[in-house]
Design a protein around this motif. Structure first.
Motif, PDB file in Angstrom:
ATOM      1  N   PRO A  55      11.447  64.125  87.545  1.00 40.29           N
ATOM      2  CA  PRO A  55      12.615  64.185  86.714  1.00 40.29           C
ATOM      3  C   PRO A  55      14.201  63.977  86.998  1.00 40.29           C
ATOM      4  CG  PRO A  55      11.526  66.274  87.002  1.00 40.29           C
ATOM      5  CD  PRO A  55      11.362  65.710  88.330  1.00 40.29           C
ATOM      6  N   SER A  56      14.664  63.632  85.597  1.00 41.83           N
ATOM      7  CA  SER A  56      16.247  63.035  85.967  1.00 41.83           C
ATOM      8  C   SER A  56      17.016  63.591  85.128  1.00 41.83           C
ATOM      9  CB  SER A  56      15.746  61.305  85.674  1.00 41.83           C
ATOM     10  OG  SER A  56      17.453  60.723  85.858  1.00 41.83           O
ATOM     11  N   THR A  57      17.269  62.944  83.643  1.00 37.76           N
ATOM     12  CA  THR A  57      18.479  63.088  82.907  1.00 37.76           C
ATOM     13  C   THR A  57      18.151  64.430  81.986  1.00 37.76           C
ATOM     14  OG1 THR A  57      19.969  61.581  82.961  1.00 37.76           O
ATOM     15  CG2 THR A  57      20.475  62.460  82.261  1.00 37.76           C
ATOM     16  N   VAL A  58      18.652  65.389  81.476  1.00 38.93           N
ATOM     17  CA  VAL A  58      19.242  65.889  80.640  1.00 38.93           C
ATOM     18  C   VAL A  58      18.902  65.991  79.682  1.00 38.93           C
ATOM     19  CG1 VAL A  58      18.603  68.757  79.412  1.00 38.93           C
ATOM     20  CG2 VAL A  58      17.354  68.100  82.261  1.00 38.93           C
ATOM     21  N   HIS A  59      18.971  65.830  78.447  1.00 44.63           N
ATOM     22  CA  HIS A  59      20.031  65.164  76.931  1.00 44.63           C
ATOM     23  C   HIS A  59      18.914  66.600  75.974  1.00 44.63           C
ATOM     24  CE1 HIS A  59      19.746  61.582  78.367  1.00 44.63           C
ATOM     25  NE2 HIS A  59      18.926  61.268  78.830  1.00 44.63           N
ATOM     26  N   GLN A  65      15.913  62.783  64.668  1.00 47.96           N
ATOM     27  CA  GLN A  65      14.900  62.734  64.058  1.00 47.96           C
ATOM     28  C   GLN A  65      13.851  62.127  64.889  1.00 47.96           C
ATOM     29  OE1 GLN A  65      15.357  62.145  60.230  1.00 47.96           O
ATOM     30  NE2 GLN A  65      17.107  63.031  60.724  1.00 47.96           N
ATOM     31  N   ASP A  66      14.056  61.947  65.681  1.00 51.87           N
ATOM     32  CA  ASP A  66      13.109  61.536  66.719  1.00 51.87           C
ATOM     33  C   ASP A  66      12.849  62.217  67.966  1.00 51.87           C
ATOM     34  OD1 ASP A  66      11.752  58.079  67.986  1.00 51.87           O
ATOM     35  OD2 ASP A  66      11.015  60.360  68.613  1.00 51.87           O
ATOM     36  N   SER A  67      12.199  62.878  68.579  1.00 49.70           N
ATOM     37  CA  SER A  67      12.496  63.380  69.900  1.00 49.70           C
ATOM     38  C   SER A  67      11.990  62.992  71.321  1.00 49.70           C
ATOM     39  CB  SER A  67      11.643  65.156  70.112  1.00 49.70           C
ATOM     40  OG  SER A  67      10.268  64.166  70.036  1.00 49.70           O
ATOM     41  N   LYS A  68      11.489  61.878  71.099  1.00 50.91           N
ATOM     42  CA  LYS A  68      11.863  60.569  72.159  1.00 50.91           C
ATOM     43  C   LYS A  68      12.878  59.899  72.317  1.00 50.91           C
ATOM     44  CE  LYS A  68       6.543  60.043  70.860  1.00 50.91           C
ATOM     45  NZ  LYS A  68       6.480  60.367  69.751  1.00 50.91           N
ATOM     46  N   ALA A  69      13.686  60.101  71.058  1.00 53.70           N
ATOM     47  CA  ALA A  69      14.923  59.754  71.536  1.00 53.70           C
ATOM     48  C   ALA A  69      16.352  60.081  72.675  1.00 53.70           C
ATOM     49  CB  ALA A  69      15.573  59.135  70.368  1.00 53.70           C
ATOM     50  N   ILE A  70      16.065  59.270  73.563  1.00 56.15           N
ATOM     51  CA  ILE A  70      17.269  59.791  74.051  1.00 56.15           C
ATOM     52  C   ILE A  70      18.054  58.135  74.696  1.00 56.15           C
ATOM     53  CG2 ILE A  70      15.131  60.974  75.207  1.00 56.15           C
ATOM     54  CD1 ILE A  70      15.369  58.602  77.855  1.00 56.15           C
ATOM     55  N   ASN A  71      19.765  58.666  75.661  1.00 55.85           N
ATOM     56  CA  ASN A  71      20.748  58.024  75.793  1.00 55.85           C
ATOM     57  C   ASN A  71      20.344  57.433  76.912  1.00 55.85           C
ATOM     58  OD1 ASN A  71      23.526  56.994  75.960  1.00 55.85           O
ATOM     59  ND2 ASN A  71      24.579  58.732  76.735  1.00 55.85           N
ATOM     60  N   THR A  72      20.566  56.151  77.156  1.00 56.97           N
ATOM     61  CA  THR A  72      19.975  55.166  78.082  1.00 56.97           C
ATOM     62  C   THR A  72      21.026  54.660  78.879  1.00 56.97           C
ATOM     63  OG1 THR A  72      19.874  53.523  76.783  1.00 56.97           O
ATOM     64  CG2 THR A  72      17.734  54.748  77.598  1.00 56.97           C
ATOM     65  N   HIS A  73      22.626  55.008  78.263  1.00 58.52           N
ATOM     66  CA  HIS A  73      23.705  54.244  78.527  1.00 58.52           C
ATOM     67  C   HIS A  73      24.640  54.737  80.106  1.00 58.52           C
ATOM     68  CE1 HIS A  73      23.869  52.153  74.329  1.00 58.52           C
ATOM     69  NE2 HIS A  73      23.936  52.815  74.352  1.00 58.52           N
ATOM     70  N   ARG A  75      23.549  57.786  83.210  1.00 57.24           N
ATOM     71  CA  ARG A  75      22.468  58.682  84.064  1.00 57.24           C
ATOM     72  C   ARG A  75      22.907  60.317  84.584  1.00 57.24           C
ATOM     73  NH1 ARG A  75      19.266  56.602  81.735  1.00 57.24           N
ATOM     74  NH2 ARG A  75      17.862  54.624  82.199  1.00 57.24           N
ATOM     75  N   GLN A  76      23.516  60.529  83.618  1.00 57.93           N
ATOM     76  CA  GLN A  76      24.666  61.135  84.266  1.00 57.93           C
ATOM     77  C   GLN A  76      23.462  63.434  84.667  1.00 57.93           C
ATOM     78  OE1 GLN A  76      24.827  60.039  81.655  1.00 57.93           O
ATOM     79  NE2 GLN A  76      27.270  59.856  81.048  1.00 57.93           N
ATOM     80  N   SER A  77      23.967  63.522  85.421  1.00 59.22           N
ATOM     81  CA  SER A  77      23.243  64.930  85.728  1.00 59.22           C
ATOM     82  C   SER A  77      23.654  65.405  84.782  1.00 59.22           C
ATOM     83  CB  SER A  77      23.420  65.228  87.369  1.00 59.22           C
ATOM     84  OG  SER A  77      25.244  65.381  87.300  1.00 59.22           O
ATOM     85  N   SER A  78      24.234  65.657  84.084  1.00 59.74           N
ATOM     86  CA  SER A  78      24.708  67.120  83.528  1.00 59.74           C
ATOM     87  C   SER A  78      23.757  66.964  81.838  1.00 59.74           C
ATOM     88  CB  SER A  78      26.100  67.227  82.914  1.00 59.74           C
ATOM     89  OG  SER A  78      27.242  66.663  82.962  1.00 59.74           O
ATOM     90  N   PRO A  79      23.811  67.682  80.755  1.00 62.74           N
ATOM     91  CA  PRO A  79      23.509  67.812  79.891  1.00 62.74           C
ATOM     92  C   PRO A  79      24.091  66.802  79.082  1.00 62.74           C
ATOM     93  CG  PRO A  79      22.080  70.028  80.295  1.00 62.74           C
ATOM     94  CD  PRO A  79      23.197  69.412  81.476  1.00 62.74           C
ATOM     95  N   THR A 105      16.960  69.772  69.862  1.00 68.58           N
ATOM     96  CA  THR A 105      15.515  69.180  70.866  1.00 68.58           C
ATOM     97  C   THR A 105      15.567  69.079  72.944  1.00 68.58           C
ATOM     98  OG1 THR A 105      14.077  68.216  69.652  1.00 68.58           O
ATOM     99  CG2 THR A 105      13.082  67.979  71.360  1.00 68.58           C
ATOM    100  N   VAL A 106      15.108  69.576  73.552  1.00 64.21           N
ATOM    101  CA  VAL A 106      15.668  70.084  74.388  1.00 64.21           C
ATOM    102  C   VAL A 106      14.860  68.486  75.537  1.00 64.21           C
ATOM    103  CG1 VAL A 106      16.036  70.543  77.249  1.00 64.21           C
ATOM    104  CG2 VAL A 106      16.736  71.894  75.779  1.00 64.21           C
ATOM    105  N   VAL A 107      15.456  67.197  75.705  1.00 65.95           N
ATOM    106  CA  VAL A 107      14.252  65.536  76.771  1.00 65.95           C
ATOM    107  C   VAL A 107      14.485  66.019  77.778  1.00 65.95           C
ATOM    108  CG1 VAL A 107      13.903  63.035  76.094  1.00 65.95           C
ATOM    109  CG2 VAL A 107      14.328  64.997  74.221  1.00 65.95           C
TER     110      VAL A 107
END
Length: 448
Positions: A55-59, A65-73, A75-79, A105-107
């Motif tokens: 496990p790494s970053t929580v988003h 629109q897509d639960s697989k979409a996450i921020n990749t810019h 690597r913050q440890s906080s949501p 959605t939590v990713v």
């Protein structure tokens, strides 16, 4: 008598072996033969390159629109709270999506873990699955057509994560990552937020685990538990797919140990560690026991012909000198037509292992009336708890093994249906007769 041959297991020049997963009910191979990733047992070796994730970053996606979409810019440890236009798709990373509502959605994003190897198990034949498992039908009546009834095994059922360094601990987790490297738990899935803030959940039919104590020397069955997506251990739900999780099993671990059983709701797997396999009997040892038994020249009291167990691995068809047994009294005979009960219909058919048997027969030695079935040696070495002589048979299927092995499995209830448990033969998955579920065979020696 030959003792277990450790040299046969030796792989000094091979990669590190973590252990093996063996599907109960197939007695050494699938009915149509082992092919590719679909087989009755799967060996886990250290990979050339680590593929584990952690496990790494929580988003937190708002109205995603897509639960697989996450921020990749970053690597913050906080949501992070993201709007749809801020979220971007990250195909290169694994993630677990927890849908809380239509608007949230939590990713949990996973990053590469250089210290672990991951192996995935499930019904899917897609590339992320290392070990393809389909439903096991009890009674050695398995067919290659698994489309007859809907499968209860998840396409991406579970994953085993092994430490690449000693002591090579293997841990099991519910659910596996799909082809898009995602695990998706929808609104109706059982999920929750733990006190420490991390999300977790259960799969629809659950992944159950039982860790025995003292396996295999002084085996004692443990309690069946359910494993969560994040690898925590819980007591069982009221029913297999119930909406409410059980209680956290404090102090218990998802680490597999020699003899651990993993149930995928349709198939049960046995975990044998590399060290445990070194102490287990080998196929060569089992065949030596067969030859020793045949050397005693057991005879059929009716035909007076010498009986012999077929060579290992066994064929699927009955042989002329195959031993048969009257389960009501345990007297071993050859195949004959004496003692048929005219009031009972007896189906003749098949020739398949365990087949061609129906109705009751009368034993010519003691006049006991009961089932009359062929005997088959258990030929999957990993299922044995010792290297003892094959003196006992499971009832009613007729699979033969050592007394300790028969006793262990007869005292080990396996999951069945939505909330039931019952002992089954580990070689063919036939439900066992009421206690004790096995019996000692009575062979007749030669008359000369």
């Amino acid at each position: 008598m030959l003792s277990p041959n450790q040299d046969e297991h030796a792989h000094s020049k091979d990669p590190v072996k973590y252990g093996e997963l063996v599907i109960l009910g197939y007695n050494g191979s699938l009915p149509g033969g082992d092919r590719g990733r679909k087989k009755s047992r799967f060996a886990l070796y250290r990979r050339a390159k680590a593929n584990g994730v952690r496990p790494s970053t929580v988003h937190i996606l708002t109205n995603p629109q897509d639960s697989k979409a996450i921020n990749t810019h970053g690597r913050q440890s906080s949501p992070l709270t993201l709007s749809p236009n801020q979220a971007v798709n990250s195909k290169g990373h694994h993630s677990i999506s927890f849908t809380l509502s239509r608007n949230q959605t939590v990713v949990v994003e996973y990053c590469h873990d250089p210290d672990t190897d991951m192996f995935q198990i499930g019904r899917s034949t897609e590339s992320p699955i290392d070990f393809v498992v389909t439903d096991t039908t009890g009674g050695s009546k398995e067919t290659e057509d698994s489309s007859v009834s809907p499968s209860t095994i998840s396409r991406f059922a579970c994953r085993v994560v092994c430490q690449r360094h000693p002591p090579y601990t293997a841990r099991i987790y519910a659910a596996g990552f799909d082809s898009s490297k995602n695990i998706f738990l929808g609104e109706k899935a059982t999920k929750w937020k733990n006190p420490d803030g991390h999300m977790d959940g259960l799969t629809t039919n659950g992944v159950l685990v039982m860790h025995p104590e003292g396996f295999p020397d002084d085996s004692k069955q443990g309690a069946w538990r359910e494993i969560s997506v994040c690898g925590d251990v819980y007591s069982l739900r009221e029913t297999r797919s119930g909406p409410v999780r059980g209680q956290l099993a404090s102090g218990e671990s998802s680490a597999l140990q020699d003899g651990s059983l993993v149930d995928l709701c349709g198939a049960t797997l046995l975990w044998r560690t590399a060290e445990g396999l070194l102490r287990a009997p080998t196929l060569r040892h089992l065949d030596a026991l067969r030859l020793e038994l045949n050397a005693g020249r057991p005879q059929c009291p009716v035909g007076l012909n010498t009986l012999a167990f077929p060579s290992l691995p066994r064929s699927h068809s009955l042989e002329e000198r195959q031993p048969w047994v009257y389960l009501a009294c345990n007297h071993v005979h050859g195949h004959h037509d004496w003692g048929q009960r005219p009031e009972r219909h007896r189906e003749e058919g098949g020739g398949e292992e365990g087949g061609g048997v129906g109705g009751n027969r009368e034993c010519p030695l003691c006049r006991s009336v009961g089932p009359y079935v062929p005997l088959w040696l258990g030929s999957e070495p990993a299922l044995y708890v010792d290297a003892g002589a094959p003196t006992h048979t499971f009832t009613p299927c007729g699979h033969v093994c050592s007394e300790r092995t028969a006793r262990y499995w007869a005292e080990t209830p396996l999951p069945h249906g939505t909330h039931a448990f019952r002992p089954t033969c580990p070689f063919c998955s036939t439900p066992l007769s009421p206690t004790p579920g096995f019996s000692r065979l009575i062979f007749q020696g030669p008359v000369d």
